[in-house]
Design a protein around this motif. Structure first.
Motif, PDB file in Angstrom:
ATOM      1  N   SER A   6     -40.573   6.997  16.525  1.00  0.00           N
ATOM      2  CA  SER A   6     -40.309   6.393  17.946  1.00  0.00           C
ATOM      3  C   SER A   6     -39.652   7.234  18.765  1.00  0.00           C
ATOM      4  N   VAL A   7     -40.055   7.374  20.275  1.00  0.00           N
ATOM      5  CA  VAL A   7     -39.298   8.586  20.961  1.00  0.00           C
ATOM      6  C   VAL A   7     -37.408   7.634  21.140  1.00  0.00           C
ATOM      7  N   THR A   8     -37.684   6.122  20.748  1.00  0.00           N
ATOM      8  CA  THR A   8     -35.944   6.164  21.356  1.00  0.00           C
ATOM      9  C   THR A   8     -35.387   5.579  20.240  1.00  0.00           C
ATOM     10  N   THR A   9     -36.052   5.046  18.530  1.00  0.00           N
ATOM     11  CA  THR A   9     -35.274   4.459  18.381  1.00  0.00           C
ATOM     12  C   THR A   9     -35.647   5.721  16.599  1.00  0.00           C
ATOM     13  N   GLU A  10     -36.672   6.860  16.806  1.00  0.00           N
ATOM     14  CA  GLU A  10     -36.365   7.995  16.056  1.00  0.00           C
ATOM     15  C   GLU A  10     -36.598   7.212  14.642  1.00  0.00           C
ATOM     16  N   ALA A  11     -36.909   6.059  14.538  1.00  0.00           N
ATOM     17  CA  ALA A  11     -37.932   5.381  13.557  1.00  0.00           C
ATOM     18  C   ALA A  11     -39.240   5.598  13.626  1.00  0.00           C
ATOM     19  N   PRO A  12     -40.149   5.778  11.782  1.00  0.00           N
ATOM     20  CA  PRO A  12     -41.280   5.993  11.782  1.00  0.00           C
ATOM     21  C   PRO A  12     -42.378   5.327  12.740  1.00  0.00           C
ATOM     22  N   LEU A  13     -43.307   5.641  12.891  1.00  0.00           N
ATOM     23  CA  LEU A  13     -43.984   4.702  13.660  1.00  0.00           C
ATOM     24  C   LEU A  13     -44.861   4.412  12.673  1.00  0.00           C
ATOM     25  N   VAL A  14     -45.484   3.140  11.702  1.00  0.00           N
ATOM     26  CA  VAL A  14     -46.267   2.505  10.487  1.00  0.00           C
ATOM     27  C   VAL A  14     -46.863   2.027  10.810  1.00  0.00           C
ATOM     28  N   ALA A  15     -47.998   2.135  10.056  1.00  0.00           N
ATOM     29  CA  ALA A  15     -49.661   1.580  10.057  1.00  0.00           C
ATOM     30  C   ALA A  15     -50.237   1.848  11.287  1.00  0.00           C
ATOM     31  N   HIS A  16     -49.398   2.749  12.501  1.00  0.00           N
ATOM     32  CA  HIS A  16     -50.498   3.196  13.950  1.00  0.00           C
ATOM     33  C   HIS A  16     -51.535   4.093  13.677  1.00  0.00           C
ATOM     34  N   ALA A  17     -52.507   3.528  13.929  1.00  0.00           N
ATOM     35  CA  ALA A  17     -54.129   4.506  14.237  1.00  0.00           C
ATOM     36  C   ALA A  17     -53.605   5.803  15.305  1.00  0.00           C
ATOM     37  N   VAL A  18     -54.357   6.663  14.213  1.00  0.00           N
ATOM     38  CA  VAL A  18     -53.776   8.203  14.871  1.00  0.00           C
ATOM     39  C   VAL A  18     -55.152   8.505  14.989  1.00  0.00           C
ATOM     40  N   TYR A  19     -55.984   9.490  15.998  1.00  0.00           N
ATOM     41  CA  TYR A  19     -57.119   9.630  15.962  1.00  0.00           C
ATOM     42  C   TYR A  19     -57.241  10.532  16.842  1.00  0.00           C
TER      43      TYR A  19
ATOM     44  N   ASP B 118     -43.699   5.881   6.290  1.00  0.00           N
ATOM     45  CA  ASP B 118     -43.101   6.547   6.597  1.00  0.00           C
ATOM     46  C   ASP B 118     -43.447   7.352   7.684  1.00  0.00           C
ATOM     47  N   GLY B 119     -44.183   6.736   8.794  1.00  0.00           N
ATOM     48  CA  GLY B 119     -45.212   7.564   9.411  1.00  0.00           C
ATOM     49  C   GLY B 119     -45.517   9.042   9.449  1.00  0.00           C
ATOM     50  N   PHE B 120     -46.061   8.934   8.079  1.00  0.00           N
ATOM     51  CA  PHE B 120     -46.724  10.664   8.079  1.00  0.00           C
ATOM     52  C   PHE B 120     -48.238  10.014   7.984  1.00  0.00           C
ATOM     53  N   PHE B 121     -49.455  10.752   8.143  1.00  0.00           N
ATOM     54  CA  PHE B 121     -50.576  10.459   8.487  1.00  0.00           C
ATOM     55  C   PHE B 121     -51.200  11.795   7.725  1.00  0.00           C
ATOM     56  N   ALA B 122     -52.257  12.467   7.789  1.00  0.00           N
ATOM     57  CA  ALA B 122     -53.181  13.301   6.975  1.00  0.00           C
ATOM     58  C   ALA B 122     -54.958  12.675   7.215  1.00  0.00           C
ATOM     59  N   LEU B 123     -55.394  14.220   8.067  1.00  0.00           N
ATOM     60  CA  LEU B 123     -56.830  13.741   8.684  1.00  0.00           C
ATOM     61  C   LEU B 123     -57.833  14.878   8.218  1.00  0.00           C
TER      62      LEU B 123
END
Length: 154
Positions: A61-74, A104-109
């Motif tokens: 997150s830009v505001t909290t610096e917390a990881p974005l969990v379970a968000h779709a990345v396209y 923890d906000g990580f993704f891999a495609l």
């Protein structure tokens, strides 16, 4: 002469019952995500093929610096405007390369065709085209065959 770029995200909503299911390589968290320390990668990184590449990164997150969990990345597509100049940013919910961020906000495609792609974070409520470092344009991820592209923390 000032150049303007129009950014539009087009969503195909067919198959809405499958939200949360990614069509590509899945993010594979460790058996116990709580065993990872904050900021430690908990996602397996696929091995790139000879004709395809891999993209990895972490979204916070830009505001909290917390990881974005379970968000779709396209990975989107750039469609030139006819007549130009400019282009649209678009994606197809069912067929565009995508995955979901881990605990923890990580993704891999994996198995991504070589090319240039805009990165889009999507939720049922809104989509966000990830901006480049200047904030004036979208980030364009360049995928090369046989390589892992690490975007770092976004």
């Amino acid at each position: 002469m000032e150049k303007r770029i129009l950014v539009l995200v087009s969503l195909t909503l067919a198959g809405c019952s499958q939200w949360g299911e990614a069509n590509g390589p899945q993010v594979e968290p460790r058996p116990s995500a709580s065993a990872a320390s904050p900021g430690e990668r908990v996602t397996s990184i696929p091995t790139p093929g000879q004709a395809t590449g891999v993209i990895v990164g972490r979204i916070v997150s830009v505001t909290t610096e917390a990881p974005l969990v379970a968000h779709a990345v396209y990975l989107g597509e750039l469609l030139p405007l006819e007549p130009g100049p400019g282009y649209l940013v678009t994606l197809q919910v069912e067929t565009s390369p995508h995955t979901v961020t881990d605990t923890d906000g990580f993704f891999a495609l994996g198995d991504v065709e070589p090319g240039r792609y805009p990165l889009i974070i999507w939720t049922p409520f809104r989509s966000l085209v990830v901006p480049d470092d200047t904030g004036e344009k979208e980030m364009q991820v360049v995928v090369k065959a046989g390589e892992v592209t690490d975007l770092g923390e976004l």
